[in-house]
Design a protein around this motif. Structure first.
Motif, PDB file in Angstrom:
ATOM      1  N   ALA A   1       0.851  -1.195   0.000  1.00 19.87           N
ATOM      2  CA  ALA A   1       0.000   0.000   0.000  1.00 19.87           C
ATOM      3  C   ALA A   1       0.889   1.248   0.000  1.00 19.87           C
ATOM      4  CB  ALA A   1      -0.914  -0.004   1.225  1.00 19.87           C
ATOM      5  N   LEU A   2       0.894   1.977  -1.120  1.00 16.49           N
ATOM      6  CA  LEU A   2       1.844   3.084  -1.293  1.00 16.49           C
ATOM      7  C   LEU A   2       1.449   4.331  -0.517  1.00 16.49           C
ATOM      8  CD1 LEU A   2       2.580   2.685  -5.120  1.00 16.49           C
ATOM      9  CD2 LEU A   2       3.787   1.671  -3.174  1.00 16.49           C
TER      10      LEU A   2
ATOM     11  N   ASP B   1       8.447   1.255  -7.306  1.00 27.13           N
ATOM     12  CA  ASP B   1       7.367   1.872  -6.515  1.00 27.13           C
ATOM     13  C   ASP B   1       7.935   2.665  -5.344  1.00 27.13           C
ATOM     14  OD1 ASP B   1       5.340   0.987  -8.134  1.00 27.13           O
ATOM     15  OD2 ASP B   1       4.840  -0.773  -6.918  1.00 27.13           O
ATOM     16  N   PHE B   2       8.964   2.112  -4.692  1.00 26.43           N
ATOM     17  CA  PHE B   2       9.608   2.803  -3.572  1.00 26.43           C
ATOM     18  C   PHE B   2      10.200   4.133  -4.039  1.00 26.43           C
ATOM     19  CE2 PHE B   2      13.658   3.503  -1.233  1.00 26.43           C
ATOM     20  CZ  PHE B   2      13.139   3.740   0.041  1.00 26.43           C
ATOM     21  N   ASN B   3      10.898   4.109  -5.166  1.00 23.28           N
ATOM     22  CA  ASN B   3      11.521   5.337  -5.690  1.00 23.28           C
ATOM     23  C   ASN B   3      10.478   6.391  -6.052  1.00 23.28           C
ATOM     24  OD1 ASN B   3      14.127   4.355  -5.420  1.00 23.28           O
ATOM     25  ND2 ASN B   3      14.187   3.490  -7.487  1.00 23.28           N
TER      26      ASN B   3
ATOM     27  N   ILE C   1       0.244   7.425  -5.974  1.00 21.43           N
ATOM     28  CA  ILE C   1      -0.956   7.441  -5.127  1.00 21.43           C
ATOM     29  C   ILE C   1      -2.204   7.094  -5.940  1.00 21.43           C
ATOM     30  CG2 ILE C   1      -2.283   8.786  -3.441  1.00 21.43           C
ATOM     31  CD1 ILE C   1       0.707   8.089  -2.708  1.00 21.43           C
ATOM     32  N   LEU C   2      -2.229   7.470  -7.214  1.00 17.24           N
ATOM     33  CA  LEU C   2      -3.323   7.065  -8.097  1.00 17.24           C
ATOM     34  C   LEU C   2      -3.265   5.547  -8.328  1.00 17.24           C
ATOM     35  CD1 LEU C   2      -5.695   7.754  -9.960  1.00 17.24           C
ATOM     36  CD2 LEU C   2      -4.039   8.301 -11.759  1.00 17.24           C
ATOM     37  N   LYS C   3      -2.071   5.045  -8.487  1.00 16.38           N
ATOM     38  CA  LYS C   3      -1.872   3.593  -8.644  1.00 16.38           C
ATOM     39  C   LYS C   3      -2.372   2.847  -7.412  1.00 16.38           C
ATOM     40  CE  LYS C   3       1.911   0.330  -9.625  1.00 16.38           C
ATOM     41  NZ  LYS C   3       3.362   0.211  -9.880  1.00 16.38           N
ATOM     42  N   GLU C   4      -2.119   3.422  -6.244  1.00 15.26           N
ATOM     43  CA  GLU C   4      -2.576   2.810  -4.999  1.00 15.26           C
ATOM     44  C   GLU C   4      -4.102   2.841  -4.885  1.00 15.26           C
ATOM     45  OE1 GLU C   4      -3.305   1.118  -1.417  1.00 15.26           O
ATOM     46  OE2 GLU C   4      -1.597   0.902  -2.760  1.00 15.26           O
TER      47      GLU C   4
ATOM     48  N   GLU D   1      -6.347  -0.402  -4.325  1.00 17.69           N
ATOM     49  CA  GLU D   1      -7.287  -0.529  -3.207  1.00 17.69           C
ATOM     50  C   GLU D   1      -8.678  -0.925  -3.689  1.00 17.69           C
ATOM     51  OE1 GLU D   1      -9.472   2.383  -0.037  1.00 17.69           O
ATOM     52  OE2 GLU D   1      -7.286   2.579  -0.161  1.00 17.69           O
ATOM     53  N   VAL D   2      -9.136  -0.295  -4.773  1.00 16.93           N
ATOM     54  CA  VAL D   2     -10.461  -0.608  -5.319  1.00 16.93           C
ATOM     55  C   VAL D   2     -10.505  -2.055  -5.808  1.00 16.93           C
ATOM     56  CG1 VAL D   2     -12.104  -0.112  -7.183  1.00 16.93           C
ATOM     57  CG2 VAL D   2     -11.045   1.769  -5.934  1.00 16.93           C
ATOM     58  N   LEU D   3      -9.494  -2.459  -6.574  1.00 17.34           N
ATOM     59  CA  LEU D   3      -9.529  -3.770  -7.226  1.00 17.34           C
ATOM     60  C   LEU D   3      -9.159  -4.929  -6.305  1.00 17.34           C
ATOM     61  CD1 LEU D   3      -7.917  -2.847 -10.679  1.00 17.34           C
ATOM     62  CD2 LEU D   3     -10.337  -3.184 -10.166  1.00 17.34           C
ATOM     63  N   GLU D   4      -8.303  -4.686  -5.307  1.00 16.83           N
ATOM     64  CA  GLU D   4      -7.832  -5.792  -4.460  1.00 16.83           C
ATOM     65  C   GLU D   4      -8.467  -5.821  -3.080  1.00 16.83           C
ATOM     66  OE1 GLU D   4      -3.563  -5.961  -4.310  1.00 16.83           O
ATOM     67  OE2 GLU D   4      -3.344  -5.796  -6.483  1.00 16.83           O
ATOM     68  N   ASP D   5      -8.726  -4.649  -2.491  1.00 22.66           N
ATOM     69  CA  ASP D   5      -9.271  -4.604  -1.131  1.00 22.66           C
ATOM     70  C   ASP D   5     -10.795  -4.520  -1.134  1.00 22.66           C
ATOM     71  OD1 ASP D   5      -6.603  -4.567  -0.557  1.00 22.66           O
ATOM     72  OD2 ASP D   5      -6.540  -2.491   0.138  1.00 22.66           O
TER      73      ASP D   5
END
Length: 855
Positions: free
Chosen positions: A413-414, A452-454, A775-778, A782-786
Motif C-alpha cells: 500500500a503506497l 514503486d519505492f523510488n 498514489i493514483l496507482k494505490e 485498493e479498489v480492485l484488491e481490497d
C-alpha cells in the motif's frame, strides 16, 4: 521459519517458572492452567515470537501477560526493575485498551495484597483520548506496560522525547490481530513494528487471534522474515450451533405471520437465557429489532434491552457495556461493534439475524457467548429466506468441521508507505538503501519493488514541481549524491502528528434535484453508483447523474426499477471460500437429481451432509427441486446465464455465486466490454449470488466473454473504473493517507466536502504527471484488491478459458428461483414488506405452474 507447537508444556514446568506471589494469586483464582497457557506462557518467557489462536474467552490475554507480569515481579523482588517500558500492548479498540488496563490493574492489586507491599509496576494507556497531563506524567515516569493503539504507537515512534522510552522494549503484544491484518490499519501497524524493532533489537512479538485462517500468513504478518511459533487451539470450546427458521414454509407465509413468528422466536430464546447478544448486519436493523421487541413484548423489555453500534455516542456505548458487565441487561442488539473481545460479562446465547457471510465472522460473533474457558459457545442463526437458509446451513457445516475462510492481507500500500516514510524522516536521518531494507522486513511490503519505492520518494521529496500549484510541497529532503533522507520544514512534525492514521473521514452526501435538497446518502452507497443508476430515497425513485464534492445530483420521475438496493452499502460481502463451499453443495445436489434419486434419498443426503432440522431439509429440497425442474442448477463447474424480458427490457442474469467482491469485478468487466461493443453504458446489478446486465444484447455479452482474456483482466478493469465514483472517493482516501491532502493544517480542519473537491482537482493533476502516479496507482489497487477481489475474479476467467467452468445459457419468461434475489433486489425496495412477500409468492406460483406444464 514458521512452525507449529504440537505439544503443550507440562503443568510442573510452568508452575516452577512462576514467582511465589504470582503462583499463589493464580491458584486462588483458577483451578488449573488453560491449554493456551500451557502452550504459550513459557514461549513468551523464553523470548520466542508466538502467535496464539484461540476462541474468545480462552484466556489468550492472560497467557500473554502472565509471563510478563511474572518477570516484572521477579525484577522488583531483586530490586532490578528499571524505569523503562518493558512491554507494548497494541489493540484496535480504545475500549479494549481500557478493558485490558482494568483487567491488569485488578490482578496486580490482588498480587500486592498477597505480597503485603507495593510492587511498583506501572501500567498506562496512551490513545488519542489521553490528556496532556497524563502524557507528561508518562514522559517523566514511563510505564512498564504501555497499552496503546496502532495510530498512537506511530505517533510515539516519531515523538522527539518519548521515543527514547521505546529503546529496548522486550515484548510487543498485538491483540485481535485478525481484525488488523486484513486492512490498512494493519499495514500501518506492520511498519510501526519494524520501526519499533529497529529501536529494540531483541523484542519478542506476541500475536493474539480469534478464529482465523490461514494461520501461517497471519504469523508472517506478525513477524515479517523472522521465526515464529504458532499455537492453534481455535476449537477447544464446545459448540452448540443451530440454524432456525421462524416458520416451516419460507415462501407461502404472509409478512404478518413471518414478522410475528420471528419476534416470538427471538423472545422465546431470550427468555430461556440469562443474557442474549443479538447480531444484525446493519445499524438500521439493530434499532428496528430493539424497537419491535419493546413494542411487541412490553412486559419483557423496558430498561433491560439496548442497542450498541458505531453511530451511537461513546458515552452511550460505554453505558451499555457497563450494564452488560453488571448483568443488568437481558438482551443487547448490535451490528459489528461488539465483535471484538471487549469484556462484556456473561452472555449465554448469541443470535445471528441473517448470514454473517463468513465462517470466521460467525465463530467470532458466536464466541461472545460462554466467555469463560469451559463454557459452551451457544449460537442460533435465524434465516428468513431460502438463499439465507442454504448459505447459513453450509456455513454451519464448515464451522463445525473447522473449515475457516481465508483473510486477505493488503500488500504494498503506497499511501501508508508515504505516511511512514515521512514519519521516519521526521525522527531520524537515514540512508535510502537502509530505509528500503527496513520497509522490506514488513510482510506487507516484502514484495515492494524498487520502482514503486523510488516513486514514493520522488513524490515526498518534491520532484514533481507542478504539484506546487495544488499547494503540495516537498515533505522530506533527499540528497541523491549521499543517498541520505531527512525531514524538511519546521512544521513537519506537527503536520505529521495531526494528520496520521488510515481511517478516512466520511460524512453524509447531500442529494439534490437541481437546487432542491431531497435527502442524504452514505458516502459508501454513493461510491457504488455510476451515471444512470436508479435508487430509492424516501420512497421515491431517482436516477443518479453526477456528484461534485459531497453533493449528488439526481433526476426524479423515473419509470425504471432500481439498480442499487438501499441496503447495499451496509451489507457484508460473502467470503469467496464460503461461496465455493455452497457451489460444491449445489453440485452434489444436482448429481442426485440427475441420478433420479427419490425425495426421501435426497432429503437423507441433505440431513447427512448438513446439520439441519426437518423443516430446513424440506425447504432446501423444495428450493433445489424447483430450480432443477425449471432450469438447471448452477454450481462450481457450471455457470448459467439466464435471459428474460421484463417490461420491454432485456435482462441477462449470471448465476455466479462467488460473493459480491468477485461479482463486482466480473459484472463491471463484462459490462465495460459489452458497452464498448454497443457504444453505450450497460445497466448492471450485483449481489453475492450473481449479477445481471440490462439494456444490452445477448450477442454482445457472448462476444465480450470470448474477447476477455485472464491476462488482460486487470488492464480492462483499470479502464472500467477510471471515471467511476468509487475511484474518485478512494483516491481521496489515499491522498489523505499519503498526506497529499491535509485534513488538519495549523489548527484548522478541512471539511470532507472540501477534501473531495481538492482530491478531484488533484487527481487530474497527477494524471497529467503520469497515469501511474504512485498514489493514483494505490487508489486503483485498493479498489480492485481490497474493496473488490480481482485475484479470484481472474481465477474464474481462467476457469472459463480452460473449460473447467462451463457456460450454459437459457431464455426464460420469468427468473428462475435462484435468480429471484439477483435480479429483483432493487425493485423490491419500491414495495412494502408485505407486498414484497406477496410479490415473491406470486413469482414462485408462476414457476411452479411452468414446472407442472413441463411435467
Amino acid at each position: 521459519m514458521i512452525t507449529y507447537k504440537d505439544k503443550p508444556d507440562s503443568k510442573e514446568s510452568l508452575t516452577t517458572l512462576l514467582n511465589p506471589i504470582v503462583k499463589k494469586w493464580f491458584f486462588t483464582r483458577f483451578k488449573e492452567f488453560s491449554l493456551p497457557q500451557l502452550y504459550g506462557v513459557i514461549e513468551v518467557h523464553s523470548r520466542n515470537n508466538i502467535l496464539i489462536s484461540a476462541p474468545t474467552g480462552a484466556t489468550k490475554t492472560l497467557t500473554a501477560f502472565l509471563s510478563i507480569l511474572n518477570e516484572l515481579i521477579d525484577l522488583h523482588e531483586k530490586d532490578k526493575l528499571e524505569k523503562k517500558i518493558y512491554c507494548v500492548y497494541v489493540s484496535p479498540l480504545k475500549a479494549l485498551n481500557e478493558d485490558i488496563k482494568v483487567n491488569l490493574l485488578n490482578p496486580l492489586k490482588e498480587m500486592e495484597e498477597i505480597a503485603g507491599k507495593n510492587l511498583d509496576i506501572r501500567i498506562a494507556v496512551r490513545t488519542g483520548d489521553t490528556t496532556v497531563s497524563e502524557k507528561q506524567k508518562m514522559l517523566r515516569n514511563p510505564p512498564h506496560i504501555l497499552i496503546t493503539t496502532p495510530e498512537s504507537l506511530a505517533i510515539l515512534l516519531s515523538s522527539m522525547k518519548f521515543v527514547e522510552n521505546l529503546n529496548n522494549v522486550e515484548w510487543c503484544i498485538i491483540d485481535e490481530i485478525h481484525a488488523l491484518a486484513e486492512n490498512k490499519r494493519g499495514v500501518h501497524l506492520s511498519l510501526s513494528l519494524e520501526r519499533l524493532q529497529s529501536l529494540s533489537k531483541g523484542m519478542t512479538r506476541v500475536g493474539l487471534s480469534a478464529t482465523v485462517a490461514p494461520l501461517e500468513e497471519i504469523a508472517n504478518y506478525l513477524v515479517g522474515d523472522r521465526d515464529c511459533k504458532i499455537v492453534n487451539v481455535q476449537f477447544i470450546k464446545q459448540l452448540d450451533l443451530e440454524v432456525l427458521s421462524p416458520v416451516p414454509d419460507l415462501i407461502n407465509t404472509t409478512h404478518e405471520v413471518m414478522h410475528s413468528e420471528l419476534y416470538k422466536l427471538m423472545d422465546q430464546l431470550i427468555q430461556q437465557h440469562k443474557t442474549t447478544l443479538i447480531f444484525t448486519n446493519t445499524r438500521a436493523a439493530t434499532e428496528r429489532v430493539v424497537h419491535h421487541l419493546k413494542e411487541k413484548f412490553p412486559k419483557n423489555y423496558t430498561e433491560n434491552i439496548g442497542a450498541h453500534h458505531g453511530s451511537l455516542s461513546k458515552e452511550y456505548r460505554h453505558k451499555i457495556e457497563g450494564r452488560l458487565r453488571e448483568g443488568k441487561l437481558k438482551a443487547v442488539v448490535t451490528s459489528t461493534s461488539l465483535e471484538l473481545g471487549i469484556d462484556i460479562g456473561y452472555i449465554d446465547l448469541v443470535i445471528l439475524l441473517g448470514s454473517p457471510k463468513s465462517v470466521a465472522r460467525a465463530l467470532q460473533r458466536i464466541g461472545r457467548s460462554g466467555h469463560k474457558l469451559h463454557s459452551i459457545t451457544k449460537g442460533r442463526i435465524i434465516v428468513l429466506d431460502r438463499d439465507d437458509l442454504v448459505e447459513c446451513s453450509v456455513l454451519l457445516k464448515n464451522a463445525i468441521e473447522k473449515k475457516i475462510d481465508r483473510i486477505d492481507i493488503p500488500k504494498n500500500a503506497l499511501d501508508v508507505l508515504s505516511q511512514h516514510i515521512y514519519g521516519i524522516a521526521i525522527s531520524q536521518k537515514i540512508l535510502k538503501k537502509d530505509l528500503f531494507k527496513l520497509i522490506k522486513k514488513s510482510y506487507c511490503y516484502s514484495s515492494l519493488s524498487k520502482g514503486d519505492f523510488n516513486e514514493v520518494i520522488d513524490y515526498l521529496s518534491g520532484k514533481y514541481i507542478s504539484l506546487e500549484d495544488r499547494h503540495i510541497y516537498a515533505k522530506i529532503w533527499y540528497d541523491e549524491e549521499t543517498g541520505m533522507i531527512g525531514k524538511k520544514g519546521r512544521l513537519a512534525r506537527v503536520l505529521y502528528m495531526t494528520n496520521i492514521g488510515t481511517i478516512p473521514d466520511e460524512t453524509k452526501v447531500k442529494v439534490k434535484e437541481g437546487d432542491r435538497i431531497i435527502g442524504t446518502l452514505d458516502e459508501s452507497f454513493l461510491e457504488r453508483m455510476k451515471r444512470g443508476d436508479i435508487f430509492v430515497l424516501g420512497g421515491e425513485v431517482y436516477e443518479f447523474k453526477f456528484s461534485r464534492g459531497m453533493t449528488a445530483q439526481v433526476k426524479g420521475s423515473v419509470n425504471r426499477p432500481p439498480t442499487v438496493p438501499s441496503w447495499f452499502s451496509e451489507s457484508l460481502p460473502l467470503s469467496f471460500d464460503l461461496s465455493m463451499e455452497i457451489q460444491k453443495f449445489r453440485k452434489l445436489m444436482e448429481d442426485r437429481f440427475k441420478e433420479k434419486c427419490s425425495k426421501k434419498e435426497i432429503i437423507n443426503f441433505i440431513n447427512e451432509y448438513l446439520y439441519v432440522d426437518k423443516n430446513a431439509s424440506e425447504a432446501i429440497y423444495g428450493y433445489f427441486n424447483e430450480q432443477f425442474r425449471y432450469l438447471e442448477i448452477p454450481h462450481e463447474k457450471k455457470l448459467i446465464i439466464e435471459q428474460f424480458m421484463d417490461e420491454d427490457r432485456n435482462y441477462i442474469v449470471f448465476h455466479s455465486l462467488f460473493g459480491r467482491r468477485v461479482n463486482d469485478v466480473l459484472s463491471r468487466l463484462i459490462a465495460y466490454v459489452s458497452g464498448r461493443l454497443e457504444h453505450k453504458d450497460v445497466e448492471m446489478g450485483i449481489n453475492d449470488n450473481g449479477f445481471y446486465l440490462a439494456n444490452v444484447k445477448v450477442s454482445s455479452v457472448v462476444k465480450a466473454l470470448s474477447l476477455i482474456k485472464s491476462k488482460e483482466v486487470r488492464a480492462i478493469m483499470e479502464n472500467a473504473i477510471d471515471k467511476t465514483e468509487v475511484l474518485k472517493r478512494r483516491f481521496r482516501h489515499c491522498a489523505t493517507r499519503s498526506l497529499m491532502i491535509l485534513r488538519t493544517y495549523k489548527g484548522r480542519t478541512k471539511r470532507v466536502g472540501r477534501q473531495q473537491v481538492s482530491s478531484m482537482i488533484l487527481m487530474n493533476a497527477v494524471k497529467r504527471i503520469s497515469p501511474n502516479f504512485s498514489i493514483l496507482k494505490e487508489a486503483r489497487r485498493e479498489v480492485l484488491e481490497d474493496l473488490m477481489d480481482i485475484d479470484n475474479a481472474i481465477k474464474i476467467v481462467e476457469m472459463i478459458e480452460d473449460k473447467r467452468l462451463k457456460i450454459k445459457d437459457f431464455t426464460t419468461t420469468v427468473p428462475s428461483p435462484f435468480a429471484f434475489n439477483i435480479v429483483l433486489q432493487g425493485r423490491l425496495d419500491l414495495l412494502k414488506m408485505q407486498d414484497k412477500i406477496e410479490f415473491l409468492r406470486k413469482m414462485h406460483e408462476y414457476v411452479l405452474s411452468k414446472i407442472s406444464l413441463k411435467k
